[in-house]
Design a protein around this motif. Structure first.
Motif, PDB file in Angstrom:
ATOM      1  N   THR A 262      12.008 -10.432  -3.625  1.00  0.00           N
ATOM      2  CA  THR A 262      11.214  -9.741  -2.739  1.00  0.00           C
ATOM      3  C   THR A 262      11.089 -10.212  -1.317  1.00  0.00           C
ATOM      4  O   THR A 262      10.695  -9.386  -0.389  1.00  0.00           O
ATOM      5  N   THR A 263      11.687 -11.277  -1.185  1.00  0.00           N
ATOM      6  CA  THR A 263      11.473 -11.544   0.151  1.00  0.00           C
ATOM      7  C   THR A 263      12.698 -11.503   1.099  1.00  0.00           C
ATOM      8  O   THR A 263      13.756 -11.962   0.344  1.00  0.00           O
TER       9      THR A 263
ATOM     10  N   LEU B 246       3.712   1.076  -5.987  1.00  0.00           N
ATOM     11  CA  LEU B 246       4.101  -0.128  -5.539  1.00  0.00           C
ATOM     12  C   LEU B 246       4.667   0.024  -4.082  1.00  0.00           C
ATOM     13  O   LEU B 246       5.648   0.682  -3.882  1.00  0.00           O
ATOM     14  N   GLY B 247       4.069  -0.690  -3.078  1.00  0.00           N
ATOM     15  CA  GLY B 247       4.304  -0.562  -1.673  1.00  0.00           C
ATOM     16  C   GLY B 247       3.583   0.359  -0.807  1.00  0.00           C
ATOM     17  O   GLY B 247       2.751   1.195  -1.681  1.00  0.00           O
TER      18      GLY B 247
ATOM     19  N   GLU C  50       6.941 -14.445  -3.110  1.00  0.00           N
ATOM     20  CA  GLU C  50       8.279 -14.413  -3.514  1.00  0.00           C
ATOM     21  C   GLU C  50       8.803 -14.295  -4.908  1.00  0.00           C
ATOM     22  O   GLU C  50       8.244 -15.226  -5.803  1.00  0.00           O
TER      23      GLU C  50
ATOM     24  N   TYR D 245       0.671  -6.942  -5.908  1.00  0.00           N
ATOM     25  CA  TYR D 245       1.156  -6.653  -4.678  1.00  0.00           C
ATOM     26  C   TYR D 245       0.140  -5.984  -3.910  1.00  0.00           C
ATOM     27  O   TYR D 245       0.193  -6.591  -2.574  1.00  0.00           O
ATOM     28  N   ASN D 246      -0.757  -5.057  -4.083  1.00  0.00           N
ATOM     29  CA  ASN D 246      -1.784  -4.501  -3.236  1.00  0.00           C
ATOM     30  C   ASN D 246      -2.903  -5.486  -3.032  1.00  0.00           C
ATOM     31  O   ASN D 246      -3.695  -5.067  -2.149  1.00  0.00           O
TER      32      ASN D 246
ATOM     33  N   SER E  16      -2.682  -1.691   1.444  1.00  0.00           N
ATOM     34  CA  SER E  16      -3.295  -2.641   0.404  1.00  0.00           C
ATOM     35  C   SER E  16      -4.807  -2.180   0.091  1.00  0.00           C
ATOM     36  O   SER E  16      -5.333  -1.391   0.480  1.00  0.00           O
TER      37      SER E  16
ATOM     38  N   TRP F 185      16.548  -1.213  -5.447  1.00  0.00           N
ATOM     39  CA  TRP F 185      16.062  -2.366  -4.650  1.00  0.00           C
ATOM     40  C   TRP F 185      16.739  -2.409  -3.221  1.00  0.00           C
ATOM     41  O   TRP F 185      17.741  -1.894  -3.127  1.00  0.00           O
TER      42      TRP F 185
ATOM     43  N   THR G  69       6.380  -8.600   2.614  1.00  0.00           N
ATOM     44  CA  THR G  69       6.867  -9.270   1.297  1.00  0.00           C
ATOM     45  C   THR G  69       6.855 -10.861   1.473  1.00  0.00           C
ATOM     46  O   THR G  69       7.262 -11.480   0.552  1.00  0.00           O
TER      47      THR G  69
ATOM     48  N   PRO H  70       2.461  -4.250 -12.004  1.00  0.00           N
ATOM     49  CA  PRO H  70       2.998  -4.985 -10.823  1.00  0.00           C
ATOM     50  C   PRO H  70       2.350  -4.693  -9.452  1.00  0.00           C
ATOM     51  O   PRO H  70       2.429  -5.506  -8.619  1.00  0.00           O
ATOM     52  N   ALA H  71       1.819  -3.543  -9.283  1.00  0.00           N
ATOM     53  CA  ALA H  71       1.317  -2.995  -8.031  1.00  0.00           C
ATOM     54  C   ALA H  71      -0.078  -3.663  -7.705  1.00  0.00           C
ATOM     55  O   ALA H  71      -0.494  -3.868  -6.680  1.00  0.00           O
TER      56      ALA H  71
END
Length: 551
Positions: A396-397, A165-166, A388, A351-352, A84, A279, A384, A347-348
């Motif tokens: 995502t959850t 992402l991730g 959600e 998320y981060n 993150s 996914w 995650t 989207p990252a």
């Protein structure tokens, strides 16, 4: 009969000898001087020094930062992922660290085959009209080769970490940027170089393992496409393409035709599985959107082809300077590519901005400095659970099961070993640490497969610094056979396993029989023969359990 001494590495020497003979024969048949002269026009000393510096850098990080020098196949990985924005160490190192030796070698091969094409197009010598070598720092060949090009590589790597992402790890985003830059200038040469990378990989593998002996055996594996950071690869490729388009159009050099660009990008994108959009559902289930992925790579190849081949003319002749219609046609394509890149990277950011869930881990955990390691099943994924999003029936959850590693200080929460993998192997080691230190925690499973139950009764232990602690036990598992009207269950305990016999609201428990000692409960005798446990009553004999075996 002539025998070759065992200490002579005959097979490895044969690999090297075959390659050397081929190179010598080709140099005699052709004129290598022409090739060297071509390289010297763009490369200092005829060598892609920026590529070599970059490749040497990631090898150094693997050997001495991740501990690959002492543990080539099992480097320290967890602290170097991009968890993150609140964990700067991971963001700064993720693009330059790797999860395994195979991961490293694959990216080194990609770098050594694709980066020289991008570096050749960039050139160690200035190509702008009126510029001269050594006229400024930016035009100094040594600076361009040894400083500016590697600095650009570092910036692109940092970009792929910040907007991936991730919790990604690996240099592949930069390798795809090399490929994108190269595809703009020489699309078919890039595809040929990519294929030549397979030859280089085979050469390395032949030296490392001259002979491979394989036997049929069960293997636990996830789908190959579920192990690829598609989004990170895509943004790397797009960054390389955008940089390549800008450089090519500003230099006014010859550009490949639309067909050649389309063919090169499509072949590369398909070969590198950029179509494999997927996914996940839980820890061991994945969904591949194959049709959507194919349509996306075709659209990408078309946009790149039209952008590269577009002219420098404005959208409308004699349009007022500064107006939208005065935009160059190729710049429209770049704008489209920028929008696509923004859609992938956007989207990252949210998320981060989330860190891992800070709830306590379930069950007993092992603490190693700021890390907590435990085993749990069907718990919300801490990465995650913070937010959600549902789309196309996917969420995502998710829940996860396995060996979980958490560090609240670092914002780390990960399922390091899934339940399925541990059930297959029986034992797995997790490495935790940071700069200059690492320790390991080993998860060990034992258990019994209960006849007809469709599941096993088992326990999981965590071993650290020579100390073993029980982290998880299943509930009792009932066998399908009923003996003399009695139900039989296998019960995991802290010290081992019990057999429970139930009838008429009455349950009797006793120890699991060993090889030479039987157990009698409620008139039913239990005996052990090898890995099997049998229940015997008068003339009835049925198997009720089998000790788990692992690969």
């Amino acid at each position: 009969m002539l025998e070759i001494p065992g200490w002579i590495p005959f097979h490895r020497l044969a690999v090297v000898f075959a390659l050397v003979v081929a190179l010598v024969a080709l140099s005699l048949a052709d004129r290598p001087g022409r090739v060297l002269a071509t390289l010297r026009r763009r490369f200092l000393f005829g060598l892609p020094l920026g590529t070599l510096v970059s490749a040497g850098g990631i090898l150094f990080v693997y050997l001495f930062v991740q501990g690959g020098f002492s543990s080539w196949y099992r480097p320290l990985v967890i602290p170097f992922r991009a968890w993150s924005y609140f964990y700067p160490l991971g963001m700064a190192t993720a693009a330059f660290t790797h999860s395994s030796s195979g991961h490293l070698v694959g990216n080194l091969v990609g770098t050594l085959t694709l980066a020289p094409i991008a570096e050749y197009a960039w050139s160690h010598y200035p190509t702008r009209r009126g510029s001269t070598s050594f006229g400024s720092f930016r035009e100094n060949p040594y600076a361009r080769a040894l400083v500016i090009f590697p600095a650009g590589v570092f910036i692109v790597g940092l970009f792929t970490s910040l907007f991936a992402l991730g919790p990604v790890i690996g240099f592949s985003g930069v390798v795809f940027a090399f490929a994108g830059f190269a595809l703009v200038t020489r699309p078919l040469t890039t595809v040929l170089a990519f294929v030549s990378g397979r030859v280089l990989s085979l050469f390395y593998n032949a030296l490392q393992t001259p002979e491979v002996v394989a036997t049929a055996r069960p293997v636990f594996s996830t789908p190959w496409w579920a192990q690829i950071a598609i989004q990170g690869h895509a943004i790397g490729l797009l960054v390389g393409i955008i940089l390549g388009v800008v450089v090519v159009h500003h230099r006014e050099t010859d550009r490949p035709s639309a067909l050649r660009s389309f063919t090169g990008v499509l072949l590369f994108a398909v070969s590198e599985s950029l179509w494999a959009v997927y996914w996940f559902r839980g820890s061991d289930t994945f969904v591949l959107f194959q049709a959507i992925g194919f349509a996306l790579v075709v659209a990408l190849a078309l946009v790149v082809a039209l952008t590269v081949s577009a002219s420098d003319r404005p959208l409308r002749d004699r349009a007022p300077t500064g107006s939208l219609l005065s935009t160059r046609r190729w710049q429209v394509g770049v704008a489209v590519l920028l929008v696509v890149t923004a859609a992938l990277t956007g989207p990252a950011i949210p998320y981060n901005l989330f860190t891992a869930a800070d709830e306590d881990l379930p069950g007993e955990s092992v603490t190693v400095r700021d890390y907590d390691v435990t085993y749990a099943e069907d718990v919300p994924n801490g990465l995650t659970a913070a937010f959600e999003i549902e789309l196309f029936g996917e969420s995502t959850t998710t829940n996860t099961s396995g060996v979980i590693v958490k560090s609240e200080r670092r914002g780390i929460w990960t399922t390091a070993v899934s339940t399925g993998r541990l059930a297959f192997a029986g034992e797995s080691t997790v490495r935790v640490g940071g700069f200059g230190w690492q320790e390991q925690v080993t998860a060990v499973r034992d258990g019994f497969v209960v006849t007809g139950a469709g599941t096993a009764a088992y326990r999981v232990f965590l071993v650290s610094n020579g100390t073993s602690s029980l982290a998880y036990t299943t509930d009792p598992v009932r066998a399908e056979p009923v003996v003399a009207g009695r139900n039989i269950s296998v019960v995991p305990t802290e010290t081992g396993y019990d057999i429970a016999v139930s009838s008429d609201n009455r349950t009797v428990r006793g120890p699991m029989p060993t090889q030479n000692v039987s157990t009698t409960l409620a008139g039913v005798q239990f005996v052990r023969e090898g890995e099997f446990v049998f229940a015997e009553y008068e003339k009835t004999r049925v198997r009720v359990a089998r000790e788990e075996t692992y690969q």
